[in-house]
Design an enzyme around this catalytic site. Structure first.
Site, PDB file in Angstrom:
ATOM      1  N   ASN A 150       3.299 -13.226   1.604  1.00  0.00           N
ATOM      2  CA  ASN A 150       3.974 -11.947   1.789  1.00  0.00           C
ATOM      3  C   ASN A 150       3.968 -11.130   0.497  1.00  0.00           C
ATOM      4  O   ASN A 150       3.241 -10.143   0.381  1.00  0.00           O
ATOM      5  CB  ASN A 150       5.413 -12.193   2.270  1.00  0.00           C
ATOM      6  CG  ASN A 150       6.093 -10.924   2.734  1.00  0.00           C
ATOM      7  OD1 ASN A 150       5.666  -9.825   2.427  1.00  0.00           O
ATOM      8  ND2 ASN A 150       7.169 -11.072   3.483  1.00  0.00           N
ATOM      9  N   ASP A 151       4.739 -11.576  -0.494  1.00  0.00           N
ATOM     10  CA  ASP A 151       4.885 -10.763  -1.700  1.00  0.00           C
ATOM     11  C   ASP A 151       3.569 -10.553  -2.453  1.00  0.00           C
ATOM     12  O   ASP A 151       3.368  -9.513  -3.065  1.00  0.00           O
ATOM     13  CB  ASP A 151       5.921 -11.412  -2.629  1.00  0.00           C
ATOM     14  CG  ASP A 151       7.279 -11.516  -1.951  1.00  0.00           C
ATOM     15  OD1 ASP A 151       7.629 -10.574  -1.217  1.00  0.00           O
ATOM     16  OD2 ASP A 151       7.965 -12.531  -2.145  1.00  0.00           O
ATOM     17  N   VAL A 152       2.674 -11.527  -2.380  1.00  0.00           N
ATOM     18  CA  VAL A 152       1.427 -11.406  -3.152  1.00  0.00           C
ATOM     19  C   VAL A 152       0.449 -10.421  -2.513  1.00  0.00           C
ATOM     20  O   VAL A 152      -0.601 -10.139  -3.072  1.00  0.00           O
ATOM     21  CB  VAL A 152       0.727 -12.774  -3.344  1.00  0.00           C
ATOM     22  CG1 VAL A 152       1.611 -13.713  -4.138  1.00  0.00           C
ATOM     23  CG2 VAL A 152       0.329 -13.402  -2.031  1.00  0.00           C
TER      24      VAL A 152
END
Lengths: 102, 479
Positions: free
Chosen positions: B405-407
């Site tokens: 998600n965040d990456v």
């Protein structure tokens, strides 16, 4: 203060080694690819278990009737060796996975 | 120290340096680990049997002749007990739980240092002034106790947080409280040295305060930053070991500890760089947990998402030329590494060019994803690092994001108010199509909304990673 200076001059080689070891540590790790960061961290972690050497020395030097020191030393040895054996074993297990296919 | 033991320590020190060097290259890493392990075993055996003692007569005798069988059997049983526990933990642990294990082992190392410090200090109790340890020695002992305690409780807190059994704790003004407590610790330690006291009560107060500080130091740091914290604590344990080494004038402890200390620090900075954060920002910033940040960001995204089914996704993948898989920790949690490997092989047989894009901090610690994929036999050359894969995204037909998600959050480029702004990410939004597999629309580990999911090119494939990928594989097999 005088004691500190005396300690420094008595152990000067110790501080030479200390400084040089810091630089070696930095140089050794500087260009390691990300792939290996996890095994490297756990491998280095296993090395910090070298404190077990101190734990053994403390027990060897303890008075056999000083049960508190022996008990604490016993725990220190157990903790240290968990760090050493567990650390090296798990690093080996991880690296085994990298190795088997190529 | 006998000359034989001196030589053993020298050999052990050399194996540490060589082993660490070899750990840094994929081809030699395994051998390097074995080499330093052998050196460690040598040092332990040597310490057990080759220490010497100077008698009051001035005569030098091997220490093992003066030590009782009772003490020796205690030491040996401690070594056996600890070895079994350590071995068992190392063999049983799931690869997804690696950061937890490293953190726990690290705590044990710190605990060992603090116990040694305690025993050494107690030797000083009741000794007359002439034979008291010098203030330099006491300073060393106190440093071992303070640093050992901080790493002990700090590592346990880090373990508990990664394990999900502990939530973030933020006292009001926790930075101020922590800094004051730290300064108080140092001042109190200095006070004990100055007083030249042998009061055990004061030492126990110092010990408890250090343990509490270790807890408070890690407690407010968010889960996403935990890898940095583990690396930092690892470095501190090395320093604690080195300090104990100074105490005994023991070179193998000194060099071993310092190597870990400086190597750990380098790794810590490398990780901070991968997340575009400074170390002080990680330690004092306390971002990275689902808190107020996520709430603030929700309003900005909104928009509508496009759902897709396994069969549609399978068609899309089947008629692609280039496919890039972006695996995240969610993939590993769902135990879907083997299925994704099956999918990759299936697509490759159908003539699709498949690669994996690995973000430097994918997983729960740097390089963690490589370990997880290696476990399921994914070939090494299919894993492409971020800087190499990013230019290839415009030529990629489909990006399959699984459990990451965040990456892949474009807010890192576009939204200066986002907590991850400036973090290097995988630019999957440049690909022609994006399929995202997620369990639900919940925010990622860092607690930030992801506008990628609302992108027109993105289709969402909801469901557990393992179930969804298995369905995808069976659909593909039928084509």
């Amino acid at each position: 203060m005088n004691e500190l200076i005396a300690f420094l001059s008595d152990n000067l080689e110790l501080f030479y080694i200390l400084i040089l070891a810091i630089f070696i540590g930095v140089e050794l790790i500087k260009n390691v690819p990300t792939v290996l960061h996890t095994p490297l961290m756990s491998g280095a972690n296993a090395l910090s278990g070298v404190v077990i050497v101190g734990a053994i020395i403390v027990m060897l030097q303890a008075d056999p009737t000083d049960y508190l020191s022996l008990a604490l030393g016993f725990i220190a040895v157990v903790f240290g060796i968990i760090n050493v054996i567990g650390g090296f074993a798990v690093t080996d297990r991880m690296l085994q996975m990298f190795k088997k296919k190529k | 120290m006998s000359i034989a033991l001196g030589i053993i320590y020298l050999i052990a020190t050399i194996t540490f340096v060589i082993g660490l060097k070899m750990l840094g290259h994929p081809a030699t890493a395994k051998k390097g680990n074995l080499i330093s392990g052998t050196g460690m075993v040598l040092a332990i055996i040597g310490t057990l049997f080759l220490q010497e003692k100077v008698l009051e007569t001035g005569e030098v005798v091997p220490l093992f002749k003066t030590v009782s069988i009772f003490v020796y059997s205690l030491i040996i049983s401690a070594i056996l007990l600890g070895s079994i526990i350590g071995w068992f933990m190392a063999m049983k642990v799931k690869m997804t739980k690696m950061p937890e294990l490293v953190s726990l082992f690290n705590g044990f190392g710190g605990g060992s240092s603090l116990l040694i410090g305690l025993i050494e200090f107690s030797k000083n109790v009741g000794v007359d002034d002439a034979n008291k340890a010098s203030s330099a020695i006491v300073t060393t002992i106190l440093s071992a106790i303070i640093i050992g305690s901080i790493t002990f409780t700090g590592s346990i807190v880090a373990w508990a947080k990664l394990d999900g059994s502990m939530k973030d704790l933020r006292l009001p003004n926790y930075n101020l409280i922590n800094n004051i407590l730290f300064l108080a610790l140092v001042a109190f330690g200095a006070f004990i040295v100055m007083m030249n006291t042998d009061s055990l009560i004061l030492i126990y107060i110092l010990l408890i305060a250090s343990l509490i500080y270790g807890y408070l130091f890690v407690a407010p740091i968010g889960g996403a930053d935990m890898p940095v914290v583990i690396s930092l604590l690892n470095s501190l344990t090395g320093i604690a070991a080195a300090i104990t080494g100074i105490l005994y004038g023991n070179m193998v402890m000194l060099v071993g500890g310092i190597l870990v200390g400086s190597a750990g620090l380098i790794l810590t900075f490398a990780m901070c760089k991968a997340m575009n954060r400074s170390l002080s920002n990680v330690v004092f910033g306390a971002f990275g947990s689902s808190g107020d940040v996520a709430v603030a960001a929700v309003g900005k995204t909104g928009g509508s998402i496009k759902k897709t089914s396994a069969s549609d996704a399978a068609v899309m993948l089947n008629y692609s030329t280039n496919v890039v898989i972006v695996p995240g920790y969610g993939l590993a949690v769902a135990q879907a590494q083997h299925v994704i490997h099956e999918l990759e092989e299936l697509l490759t047989r159908k003539g699709v060019n498949v690669k994996y894009a690995i973000h430097p901090v994918a997983g729960r610690m740097p390089g963690h994803m490589n370990v997880l994929l290696a476990e399921s036999n994914v070939s090494y050359d299919k894993l492409v690092e971020m800087d190499d894969i990013n230019p290839q995204f415009p030529n990629t037909d489909v990006v399959l994001v699984v459990g990451a998600n965040d990456v892949v959050n474009p807010a890192a480029h576009t939204d200066p108010s986002s907590p991850i702004y400036g973090m290097p990410i995988l630019n999957v939004e440049n690909a022609k199509n994006i399929i995202v597999n997620k369990r639900s629309m919940n925010a990622g580990y860092a607690g930030i909304e992801n506008e990628l999911f609302y992108n027109q090119k993105t289709s969402m494939l909801f469901g557990d990673a393992k179930a969804a990928l298995t369905e995808l594989v069976s659909e593909l097999k039928n084509m």
